[in-house]
Design a protein around this motif. Structure first.
Motif, PDB file in Angstrom:
ATOM      1  N   UNK A   1       0.747  -1.238  -0.037  1.00 27.16           N
ATOM      2  CA  UNK A   1       0.045  -0.086   0.078  1.00 27.16           C
ATOM      3  C   UNK A   1       0.873   1.136   0.043  1.00 27.16           C
ATOM      4  N   UNK A   2       0.403   2.304  -0.514  1.00 27.04           N
ATOM      5  CA  UNK A   2       1.030   3.666  -0.370  1.00 27.04           C
ATOM      6  C   UNK A   2       1.279   4.135   1.074  1.00 27.04           C
ATOM      7  N   UNK A   3       2.407   4.787   1.174  1.00 24.48           N
ATOM      8  CA  UNK A   3       2.393   5.461   2.904  1.00 24.48           C
ATOM      9  C   UNK A   3       1.391   6.388   3.135  1.00 24.48           C
ATOM     10  N   UNK A   4       0.707   6.998   2.186  1.00 19.12           N
ATOM     11  CA  UNK A   4      -0.582   7.937   2.595  1.00 19.12           C
ATOM     12  C   UNK A   4      -1.600   7.190   3.488  1.00 19.12           C
ATOM     13  N   UNK A   5      -1.694   5.849   2.802  1.00 19.72           N
ATOM     14  CA  UNK A   5      -2.746   5.185   3.298  1.00 19.72           C
ATOM     15  C   UNK A   5      -2.462   4.584   4.646  1.00 19.72           C
ATOM     16  N   UNK A   6      -1.511   4.346   4.772  1.00 17.16           N
ATOM     17  CA  UNK A   6      -0.988   3.470   6.136  1.00 17.16           C
ATOM     18  C   UNK A   6      -0.891   4.899   7.052  1.00 17.16           C
ATOM     19  N   UNK A   7      -0.544   5.976   6.622  1.00 18.67           N
ATOM     20  CA  UNK A   7      -0.560   6.974   7.739  1.00 18.67           C
ATOM     21  C   UNK A   7      -1.886   7.651   8.214  1.00 18.67           C
ATOM     22  N   UNK A   8      -2.906   7.722   7.214  1.00 20.15           N
ATOM     23  CA  UNK A   8      -4.051   8.137   7.283  1.00 20.15           C
ATOM     24  C   UNK A   8      -4.879   7.014   8.309  1.00 20.15           C
ATOM     25  N   UNK A   9      -4.480   5.631   8.048  1.00 16.81           N
ATOM     26  CA  UNK A   9      -5.284   4.874   8.941  1.00 16.81           C
ATOM     27  C   UNK A   9      -4.798   5.003  10.351  1.00 16.81           C
ATOM     28  N   UNK A  10      -3.471   5.042  10.457  1.00 18.03           N
ATOM     29  CA  UNK A  10      -3.163   5.405  11.910  1.00 18.03           C
ATOM     30  C   UNK A  10      -3.410   6.469  12.615  1.00 18.03           C
ATOM     31  N   UNK A  11      -3.470   7.725  12.012  1.00 21.52           N
ATOM     32  CA  UNK A  11      -4.155   8.923  12.468  1.00 21.52           C
ATOM     33  C   UNK A  11      -5.700   8.634  12.899  1.00 21.52           C
ATOM     34  N   UNK A  12      -6.383   7.881  12.103  1.00 14.06           N
ATOM     35  CA  UNK A  12      -7.648   7.718  12.230  1.00 14.06           C
ATOM     36  C   UNK A  12      -7.795   6.944  13.488  1.00 14.06           C
ATOM     37  N   UNK A  13      -6.927   5.787  13.807  1.00 10.44           N
ATOM     38  CA  UNK A  13      -7.178   4.977  14.881  1.00 10.44           C
ATOM     39  C   UNK A  13      -6.813   5.878  16.150  1.00 10.44           C
ATOM     40  N   UNK A  14      -5.619   6.829  16.066  1.00  8.80           N
ATOM     41  CA  UNK A  14      -5.123   7.513  17.235  1.00  8.80           C
ATOM     42  C   UNK A  14      -6.026   8.515  17.596  1.00  8.80           C
ATOM     43  N   UNK A  15      -6.906   9.250  16.527  1.00  7.34           N
ATOM     44  CA  UNK A  15      -7.744  10.389  17.061  1.00  7.34           C
ATOM     45  C   UNK A  15      -8.945   9.886  17.382  1.00  7.34           C
ATOM     46  N   UNK A  16      -9.713   8.766  16.732  1.00  8.82           N
ATOM     47  CA  UNK A  16     -11.077   8.477  17.205  1.00  8.82           C
ATOM     48  C   UNK A  16     -10.977   7.132  18.162  1.00  8.82           C
ATOM     49  N   UNK A  17      -9.902   6.423  17.947  1.00  6.30           N
ATOM     50  CA  UNK A  17      -9.634   5.346  18.887  1.00  6.30           C
ATOM     51  C   UNK A  17     -10.402   4.053  18.330  1.00  6.30           C
ATOM     52  N   UNK A  18     -10.740   4.091  16.822  1.00  6.09           N
ATOM     53  CA  UNK A  18     -11.098   3.331  16.091  1.00  6.09           C
ATOM     54  C   UNK A  18     -10.740   3.181  14.833  1.00  6.09           C
ATOM     55  N   UNK A  19     -10.747   2.179  13.709  1.00  3.15           N
ATOM     56  CA  UNK A  19     -10.373   2.366  12.381  1.00  3.15           C
ATOM     57  C   UNK A  19     -11.545   2.319  11.324  1.00  3.15           C
ATOM     58  N   UNK A  20     -12.920   2.308  11.970  1.00  8.31           N
ATOM     59  CA  UNK A  20     -14.055   2.336  11.399  1.00  8.31           C
ATOM     60  C   UNK A  20     -14.196   3.768  10.652  1.00  8.31           C
ATOM     61  N   UNK A  21     -14.930   3.867   9.432  1.00  5.35           N
ATOM     62  CA  UNK A  21     -15.049   5.115   8.782  1.00  5.35           C
ATOM     63  C   UNK A  21     -16.189   5.552   9.517  1.00  5.35           C
ATOM     64  N   UNK A  22     -16.595   6.836   9.512  1.00  3.41           N
ATOM     65  CA  UNK A  22     -17.570   7.684   9.939  1.00  3.41           C
ATOM     66  C   UNK A  22     -18.765   7.157   8.967  1.00  3.41           C
ATOM     67  N   UNK A  23     -19.842   6.950   9.780  1.00  2.36           N
ATOM     68  CA  UNK A  23     -21.223   6.590   9.158  1.00  2.36           C
ATOM     69  C   UNK A  23     -21.519   7.688   8.443  1.00  2.36           C
ATOM     70  N   UNK A  24     -21.933   7.379   6.778  1.00  2.00           N
ATOM     71  CA  UNK A  24     -22.398   8.386   5.974  1.00  2.00           C
ATOM     72  C   UNK A  24     -21.301   9.214   5.479  1.00  2.00           C
TER      73      UNK A  24
END
Length: 333
Positions: A32-55
């Motif tokens: 995968x590209x580095x941007x995808x990995x970085x964004x996934x980790x940021x989402x987990x750290x900021x929201x405590x979950x890797x799930x996408x926002x509903x809607x």
């Protein structure tokens, strides 16, 4: 757009990060590209979950029910334009959106196959014939001498595509010229699993008398003697009018074993594949006149490999099965 990360992939990313791997190394291992990995980790750290926002993401312009109606309409209006399907099924969306919905269901606009029109009674006879012969072994089919006529042209090109801009279809450089003085040569040929027979050049329009006197009484038996070496064999021909004259039919019944052949069944005759193959190869030689054209046909005819001929003959059981499966409609052959 790339695919969303699966829960399993996200779990691997978290595990790799906890093991101290860098984002670049995780991206390499995950392909995968580095941007995808970085964004996934940021989402987990900021929201405590890797799930996408509903809607999250742009909402669809069509409902599931409308999508089903689009598919039904496309199947009903198979030969219509995308715009016509849109007007009939979902006029509130754009043609581009309609095409995306159809592609999501595996439906795309493609060049339609061209086959001979078969009547219902002919379809029934094709199925009946196929059922009677579907259990013939390759050894039985190898005793059949397949035959037919075909016409070759000096300007045969088949289906031609051109790389061009969107609105330049009729620009002079994008138009394929259609010659007005094309040279033509018609031939009769036969083959079996053992090889090809004599290639007969048809002078003018083939008549029943010419077919009987030159083909049935000369070329065909001479070819059979060479190919089958005095063993039992069966002659095949289609139901063209010149093949079915009273005189020719009487002569064949007295001297040869002829297999009954269903009408409108070029897909059952493997020699049709040979003609298509030869036309492509002959066109590459770019013959200029009738003599060069016939010479090119003879050269390519002589180069047909035994393996290729055997493969065609061995396809007969499957051709029969396809006719039965299609309930008499034309098959892929």
């Amino acid at each position: 757009m790339g695919k969303h990360l699966t829960p399993f992939e996200l779990g691997k990313i978290v595990a790799y990060k906890e093991c101290g791997l860098s984002i670049a190394e995780i991206a390499r291992r995950m392909s995968r590209c580095k941007a995808t990995i970085s964004y996934a980790l940021q989402r987990i750290e900021s929201r405590g979950t890797h799930e996408r926002k509903v809607g999250s993401g742009r909402p669809k312009k069509t409902t599931n029910r409308e999508d089903r109606r689009i598919v039904r309409t496309a199947r009903r209006l198979r030969f219509s334009s995308a715009n016509a399907i849109r007007r009939a099924a979902a006029p509130q969306i754009s043609t581009t959106t309609l095409i995306r919905r159809l592609r999501a269901k595996g439906i795309r606009s493609r060049i339609a196959a061209k086959k001979v029109l078969i009547k219902k009674d002919q379809m029934k006879k094709r199925v009946k014939w196929a059922k009677e012969h579907k259990d013939w072994s390759p050894e039985m089919w190898s005793k059949v001498l397949f035959s037919d006529e075909s016409t070759f042209c000096t300007d045969w090109r088949g289906h031609q595509r051109v790389w061009r801009e969107k609105n330049d279809r009729y620009a002079p450089e994008n138009i394929m010229e259609v010659p007005h003085n094309s040279k033509k040569v018609s031939v009769w040929g036969c083959f079996c699993a053992n090889g090809v027979g004599e290639l007969y050049r048809i002078e003018g329009e083939l008549t029943s008398a010419q077919y009987e006197n030159e083909v049935i009484k000369k070329c065909m038996p001479e070819s059979a003697d060479t190919l089958f070496m005095n063993t039992d064999w069966i002659f095949q021909q289609d139901n063209a009018p010149v093949h079915k004259s009273t005189s020719t039919t009487r002569y064949l019944s007295r001297h040869f074993n002829v297999i009954e052949w269903p009408a409108m069944s070029p897909d059952l005759n493997p020699i049709e594949n040979i003609w298509a193959y030869l036309k492509r190869n002959v066109a590459q030689k770019n013959p200029k006149d009738e003599n060069e054209l016939f010479q090119a046909i003879k050269e390519e005819w002589a180069l047909l490999s035994i393996r290729y001929l055997q493969d065609l003959v061995q396809s007969m059981p499957n051709r029969c099965k396809q006719v039965i499966k299609q309930k008499g409609w034309p098959t892929k052959y």
